[in-house]
Enzyme design. Structure first.
Site, short mmCIF file in Angstrom:
data_model
loop_
_atom_site.label_atom_id
_atom_site.label_comp_id
_atom_site.label_asym_id
_atom_site.label_seq_id
_atom_site.Cartn_x
_atom_site.Cartn_y
_atom_site.Cartn_z
N ASP A 2 -7.71 1.43 2.70
CA ASP A 2 -7.37 2.37 3.76
C ASP A 2 -8.23 3.63 3.74
OD1 ASP A 2 -5.85 3.26 5.95
OD2 ASP A 2 -4.50 4.39 4.66
N HIS A 38 0.85 -1.19 0.00
CA HIS A 38 0.00 0.00 0.00
C HIS A 38 0.89 1.24 0.00
CE1 HIS A 38 -3.48 2.50 0.94
NE2 HIS A 38 -2.74 3.12 1.83
N HIS A 47 -6.86 9.59 -0.46
CA HIS A 47 -7.50 9.49 0.85
C HIS A 47 -6.67 9.99 2.03
CE1 HIS A 47 -5.47 5.42 0.73
NE2 HIS A 47 -5.14 5.81 1.95
N ASP A 94 0.71 5.25 -0.12
CA ASP A 94 -0.09 6.46 -0.05
C ASP A 94 0.46 7.48 -1.03
OD1 ASP A 94 -2.10 6.11 2.19
OD2 ASP A 94 -0.27 5.53 3.21
#
Length: 1022
Positions: free
Chosen positions: A367, A255, A568, A257
Site C-alpha cells: 500500500d 493489512h 506510509h 495501517d
C-alpha cells in the site's frame, strides 16, 4: 430454458440468498450485560477496577474514541446442549473477546469494503451443556475500521470537522446456530458470484441457475431443510476447473495501517483482534495459511499481549503463520532517506531473526505510494530477493504493463517483483475478483499461478471463516481459477525458476496518484529530516569513543521512534490530527534525546571550557557554511584552535562566523578578547560577492542573477526567481493525498511586500529580509549569500492560514535540457522536463529529497531544500511545493507556524562536475555546536574520493566493532581511498551486518576501493 425463465430463476436465487441472512439462528436470547465506560483503553488485568452498570440492546455506551468493557453472561437452555451455539455481538465499533484473559476473537461492526460486511457472529468452537452458565469478557472501541464517521469532502462549515461516532449495543445475543443453513448460504454466494462472471447464457450458467432454483424448492421456506437444499447444489459445485485454469496462491492477509484514520494506540488493539481471530482459524482449518508483516506490530503484541504473542510464535514455528516483509513498518519509500530505508530492514529483519529465528526474504509493502529507483539495491543488500506490492494498479493515467517482472534499480540490481492481479490486498475469495485477475495476468504464458491476498484489514480481522469456506469451494471449480492455500515465500521460490523469462522494468515505480503526500504535514516531514541527519552525527560522535561507551539501547529507541513514524500514512501526511499530535511529540522528544547524546559524546571527547564551542561535522566533505554561535557568545570575536581570528560578524545580536570544519572531524572555536564587528546596513536589494550577483525587487523576487565566474545570466530574459504562487487546490478525491494537474489553472495570488526590505553585509555573509503577505498568510524570508559561495539561502518562516490552497516557489533558469536530475535515496534519478507522452505528463509532481537540478554539459542550476520533497520541473523552471492546506482527514493540517530553507545554486559544469551534492549535504547537516566544551579531533577513518561519500560510522548491531557505509553518488565507476585505524582491517558485509565477505587489509594504513555506479558498500572495521 427460455430467457424469461432464466431471468426469473436467477432473480429468485438472489432474493433467496438475501433472505437466508435472517435465518442463521434457530433462536436467540439476549445476554445479561454489564458495561464499564473507559475514556482510554484499559488492559484486561485492570478491567474490574471501575464501576459497571447494566446495559441493554439499543443503548448507547460511548462517543468518539471511547473504550469500554462488557461482561456478558447467559445460561444454556436444555434444548441447545451439544448443538452449535453462537454469539451475535455488535457494539457498532470494534471489539475483542477474551478467553481466560487472552485475546480470542475480534468483532467488527462494519466495513467500507462491503455494505453487508459484518464480523458479529462468533461460533463457539466447543460444545455447551444444558444449564451451563457462560461468561464472556469483551473490550469495545467506539470507532469503525476506518476511525470516525467523517465526510471525505467536508464543507468548511461542517459541525464535525474531526468526525463523530456513537458506540451502541446493537446486538448482545446468544443463540442456537443453524450451521447447515450457513453453509447453504455460502454455496449460493459462490454460485451467484460465479454466474456474474460466466457467459450470460451458456450450459454451465443455465445449469447453475436451475440447481439454485431446485435448492430453493427443496428448502421450502423451512430452515430445517437447509441440508436437503444443499444436495441440489452438489453437482454444480463439484465440476472441476478446466485443465488450463491458473492457480491463485491464496495467502490469508490483514493489512493493518500502523496509524491512519486512528491513532497508533488503536493499531495495537487492531493487531490483537486480528491476530487472535487468525489463530482461532488456524486451529479450525488445518490447511489454512496466514501471513502478517511489520515487526513493529509483533512488538506491540509482545509488549501488550504476551500470552497471545507466545501463541503466534508457536504458529510461526508450525509453518502455518508466515512472517512477511523485511521492514520495521510498511514505510513510505519516497520520503525516507537512504539510511532510514536501510535501518527499516536492519531493525525489521533482526527482530524476526531474534524472535522467531527466521530470515524473511521479501519486501512486503502493498500500500505504499510509489517506489524509489534506489530500492532494488537496498532490498538485495538487505538479504531480500522478492518484492510485493499492488499500489501501482491505482495509477490514474497509465496502466502498468506487468504483474510479475524483474525490477532493475539505478545501480543495475534486480529484484523479482509481483503485483497480485486482483489489484487489491483485501480480496474476498470470489469469482468476480479471481476470474478477471486470471484474464488480465500478463505473464500467463510464463507462469501458471498468481498470488491472492484475501482478508479485510485495518481491524476487519483478516479473513473470516466465510472466506475460508469460499476458498474450499473454489479449490477446483469450473469457470474459475483454482484456489490453493499457500505461503508467499513458497510462491516466490516457485516463480523464481522462471525469472529469466520474465520482463524487466528499469527505474522508479512511480504512482500516478497521491502526489500531495510529498508536501502535506510539513512539520512531520521537517522533523523526520532533522532527526535523520542528527542521528548520523550522534552515531559518528560516539564512534570516536571506546565501543563500551556506545549508547546502543538509547539509539535503538530513537531509531525505532523515527522508523514507526515513517509508516506510509504517517510521514506522507494522510492521517488524522490525533496521529500527528503523537508524532510531533515523539519527534520532539527524539530530537532532544539525540542532541543530548551528541553532547554527551563531545563532552567525553574533550574538556570543559566556558569560553569555547565544539563544532561537529559528520559529513565526509568539509563543512564551511557560516556558523551561528550560541547566544552566550555575546558578541565576542572568534578564534580557531590555533588562536587565529576568524571572520565573524554580529547579525541581529548573534555572532556568525566563517569556519571550516574538516570532514569527519571536531573543531574548537574560542572566544576572543575583542568583539566581532557589527554588520553594516546594505543599501539597495543586491547580494553580491566575487562569484555572483543577485538582484531583488521589493516583493522578494529575484530579478537578476549574474554568474561572474561563468560570465552569463542565470535567469531567462524578463523572468524572475523566488516567485511565490498561491493556488486554489482541491483534488477530485483523496484530499490530503492528491494534487491534480488542473491546479495550474487556478493561481490565486502572489507574494507582496508588507514592509520595506532591510539588508546587511559583513565579512561572512550579506543578507536581505523580506516580510511578505500572500492570501491570509505571512512570510518572513532571510535571504543570505556567504562570501566565496554562489548558494543563495532562503531561510523562511511562514504563518500559514489557508484553506484548500497550495504555496509554491519557482526559479526559471536559462538552462535547456530535456531531463532534470533529482536526489533520491543514495543516488539520483533523471526525469523528463517535458510532457510528450502520457507517462511524462503524469509525472507533473515528483519526489526530490535534497535537490533538483537542471544541467547542460557545462552549466546548470539546482534548487536545494532542507525539509521539502515535492518538485515540479517543467521546461526550464525549477518549482518547489512548500505548503498545502487540505481539510481531510486532518481538518487542521499544516495550519500555523513553519520554518524551512531552500537554496538556489547556479553552478558551472554538469551535476556530476559541480558541488551540488556537497552543498545540499551541508545545508541539511550544519555543524553541530556543543557549547562549553573543547574537543578537537579527527576521525581515524577518512576518505579521499571525488564521488564517493562515507555516509555512516556506527557501532555494529551485534558485534564489538565499527560499521561504515560508503556510497558512490554520481552514477559512474569510481575509486576511493579510505584511511583505516592502525591495526584494523575491513570485512565486507551486507546492510544487515550478517555476513562476513571479502577481507581488505590496509597498505600503509589505507585501502583502495572501486565502486560501480551508485554502489553501496558496507564494512566492519575489525
Amino acid at each position: 430454458m427460455l430467457q424469461r425463465e432464466f431471468d426469473l430463476y436467477l432473480d429468485r436465487a438472489r432474493h433467496f440468498y438475501k433472505r437466508l441472512a435472517d435465518e442463521l439462528f434457530f433462536e436467540t436470547v439476549p445476554m445479561e450485560a454489564e458495561f464499564r465506560h473507559c475514556a482510554d483503553p484499559v488492559p484486561y488485568a485492570k478491567r474490574l477496577e471501575g464501576e459497571y452498570r447494566p446495559i441493554r440492546e439499543g443503548e448507547r455506551w460511548g462517543g468518539p474514541w471511547d473504550s469500554g468493557w462488557f461482561r456478558l453472561t447467559a445460561e444454556v437452555p436444555a434444548a441447545w446442549a451439544g448443538k452449535p451455539v453462537a454469539l451475535a455481538v455488535n457494539l457498532n465499533g470494534e471489539a475483542l473477546l477474551f478467553r481466560d484473559g487472552v485475546p480470542y476473537f475480534g468483532f467488527s461492526g462494519g466495513s467500507v469494503f462491503g455494505e453487508n460486511y459484518r464480523k458479529e457472529i462468533f461460533q463457539l468452537p466447543y460444545e455447551v451443556a444444558a444449564g451451563q452458565k457462560l461468561e464472556f469478557w469483551v473490550e469495545a472501541a467506539a470507532n469503525s475500521l476506518f476511525g470516525m464517521e467523517m465526510n471525505g469532502e467536508p464543507s468548511l462549515h461542517t459541525l464535525y470537522p474531526y468526525g463523530d461516532y456513537k458506540g451502541v449495543a446493537n446486538k448482545l445475543r446468544i443463540g442456537l446456530f443453524n450451521r447447515e443453513l450457513w453453509h447453504l448460504r455460502l454455496d449460493f454466494e459462490v454460485l451467484l458470484d460465479l454466474v456474474s462472471v460466466l457467459p450470460p447464457r451458456g450450459r454451465r450458467t443455465d445449469e447453475i441457475v436451475m440447481a439454485m432454483n431446485d435448492a430453493a424448492n427443496r428448502f421450502a421456506e423451512n430452515p430445517a431443510n437447509a441440508g436437503i437444499a444443499r444436495e441440489a447444489l452438489k453437482k454444480v459445485l463439484s465440476r472441476p476447473a478446466v485443465s488450463s485454469a491458473m492457480t491463485a496462491c491464496a495467502t490469508g492477509h490483514a493489512h493493518i495501517d500502523t496509524g491512519w484514520l486512528w491513532p497508533v494506540r488503536e493499531s495495537i488493539r487492531k493487531c490483537a483482534r486480528t491476530f487472535a481471530s487468525q489463530l482461532l482459524l488456524l486451529e479450525q482449518y488445518p490447511d489454512y495459511v496466514f501471513g502478517a508483516s511489520a515487526p513493529q506490530h509483533y512488538a506491540f503484541v509482545k509488549e501488550h499481549y504476551p500470552e497471545l504473542y507466545e501463541k503466534i510464535k508457536a504458529a510461526v514455528k508450525s509453518g502455518r503463520w508466515e512472517l512477511q516483509g523485511g521492514m520495521w513498518v510498511e514505510a513510505d519509500c519516497n520520503l525516507i532517506s537512504g539510511e532510514s530505508m536501510v535501518r527499516q530492514f536492519l531493525h525489521g529483519k533482526n527482530f524476526f531473526m531474534d524472535e522467531f529465528g527466521e530470515d524473511v526474504k521479501n519486501l512486503w509493502i502493498p500500500d505504499v505510494f510509489g517506489y524509489s529507483a534506489a530500492m532494488p539495491q537496498i532490498i538485495r543488500q538487505a538479504g531480500c530477493d522478492y518484492f510485493l506490492t499492488q499500489k501501482i494498479s491505482w495509477s490514474w493515467s497509465n496502466k502498468f504493463p506487468y504483474h510479475t517482472f524483474n525490477w532493475r534499480g539505478i545501480d543495475g540490481s534486480e529484484v523479482l517483483t509481483h503485483f497480485p492481479p486482483e489489484d487489491t490486498y483485501n480480496a474476498s475469495v470470489v469469482p468476480r475478483e479471481l476470474v478477471p485477475a486470471e484474464t488480465k495476468f500478463n505473464e500467463n504464458t510464463i507462469l501458471d499461478e498468481f498470488m491472492s491476498l484475501y482478508g479485510i484489514g485495518d481491524g476487519g480481522g483478516g479473513p473470516k471463516e466465510e472466506y475460508l469456506e469460499r476458498a474450499k469451494r473454489l479449490a477446483n471449480l469450473e469457470g474459475c481459477p483454482k484456489v490453493k492455500f499457500g505461503r508467499a515465500d513458497r510462491f516466490f521460490e516457485r516463480i523464481a525458476a522462471c525469472r529469466d523469462k520474465l520482463p524487466t522494468w528499469s527505474g522508479e515505480l512511480y504512482l500516478e496518484l497521491h502526489r500531495g503526500t510529498l508536501t502535506v504535514q510539513a512539520r512531520t516531514k521537517r522533523n523526520n529530516r532533522k532527526l535523520e541527519e542528527l542521528l548520523a552525527t550522534v552515531e559518528f560522535a560516539h564512534s570516536l569513543l571506546p565501543l563500551s561507551e556506545y549508547p546502543a539501547e538509547a539509539l535503538d529507541r530513537i531509531w525505532k521512534t523515527l522508523l514507526i513514524n515513517q509508516f506510509h500514512d504517517i510521514i506522507p501526511g494522510s492521517s488524522i490530527r490525533k496521529v500527528y499530535e503523537t508524532t510531533e511529540r515523539e519527534h520532539a522528544e527524539a530530537l532532544e534525546a539525540a542532541a543530548r547524546l551528541a553532547g554527551d559524546a563531545v563532552r567525553k571527547l574533550g574538556r570543559a571550557a566556558s569560553g569555547a564551542v565544539t563544532l561537529v561535522n559528520s559529513l565526509s566533505v568539509p563543512q564551511d557554511d557560516p556558523v551561528v554561535l550560541p547566544a552566550e557568545w555575546d558578541g565576542s570575536a572568534v578564534l580557531d584552535a590555533s588562536g587565529s581570528a576568524l571572520p565573524a560578524q554580529i547579525e541581529d545580536g548573534r555572532v556568525v562566523a566563517a569556519v571550516t570544519v574538516p570532514a569527519d572531524a571536531l573543531t574548537v572555536l574560542a572566544r576572543g578578547a575583542g568583539r566581532a564587528p557589527a554588520c553594516e546596513p546594505l543599501e539597495g536589494r543586491v547580494l553580491e560577492n566575487g562569484l555572483i550577483r543577485y538582484e531583488f525587487d521589493a516583493d522578494g523576487r529575484l530579478t537578476r542573477a549574474f554568474d561572474k565566474e561563468a560570465g552569463r545570466e542565470v535567469l531567462p530574459p524578463g523572468a524572475a526567481g523566488n516567485e511565490f504562487s498561491l493556488y486554489v487546490e482541491r483534488a477530485n478525491n483523496h484530499e490530503a493525498w492528491d494534487i491534480e494537474i488542473f491546479y495550474e489553472q487556478q493561481k490565486c495570488g502572489t507574494a507582496k511586500s508588507i514592509e520595506p526590505a532591510r539588508g546587511w553585509r559583513g565579512p561572512v555573509r550579506s543578507g536581505l529580509e523580506f516580510r511578505l503577505g500572500i492570501g491570509n498568510s505571512r512570510l518572513v524570508q532571510r535571504v543570505t549569500l556567504a562570501e566565496g559561495s554562489k548558494r543563495l539561502d532562503f531561510a523562511t518562516e511562514a504563518e500559514w492560514h489557508e484553506e484548500r490552497k497550495m504555496l509554491r516557489v519557482a526559479f526559471p533558469v536559462a538552462v535547456f535540457t530535456e531531463e532534470a536530475n533529482f536526489d533520491i535515496q543514495y543516488g539520483t534519478v533523471r526525469r523528463p522536463t517535458h510532457r510528450n507522452t502520457s507517462w511524462d505528463a503524469a509525472r507533473f509532481e515528483v519526489c526530490g529529497q535534497k535537490f533538483a537540478d537542471l544541467s547542460e554539459e557545462f552549466y546548470g542550476a539546482a534548487l536545494l531544500n532542507d525539509c521539502k520533497y515535492g518538485y515540479k520541473v517543467f521546461g526550464t523552471t525549477l518549482d518547489l511545493c512548500l505548503l498545502r492546506a487540505p481539510k481531510f482527514p486532518d481538518w487542521d493540517a499544516d495550519q500555523g507556524h513553519h520554518e524551512f530553507i531552500y537554496s538556489f545554486l547556479p553552478h558551472t559544469g554538469s551535476l556530476n562536475n559541480s558541488g551540488v551534492r556537497s552543498e545540499a549535504a551541508k545545508l541539511n547537516r550544519p555543524a553541530l555546536a556543543v557549547p562549553g566544551v573543547a574537543a578537537e579531533t579527527v576521525s581515524p577513518l577518512s576518505l579521499e574520493a571525488a564521488t564517493v561519500a562515507l555516509t555512516v560510522v556506527k557501532k555494529a548491531e551485534k558485534e564489538d566493532c565499527l560499521v561504515i557505509r560508503l556510497v558512490e553518488q554520481a552514477g559512474r565507476n569510481s575509486q576511493a581511498v579510505l584511511t583505516v585505524p592502525a591495526g584494523k582491517r575491513l570485512v565486507g558485509t551486507n546492510l544487515l551486518e550478517w555476513t562476513n565477505d571479502d577481507v581488505l587489509t590496509p597498505e600503509a594504513g589505507t585501502v583502495a576501493l572501486t565502486f560501480r555506479p551508485y554502489e553501496i558498500k558496507t564494512f566492519k572495521v575489525v
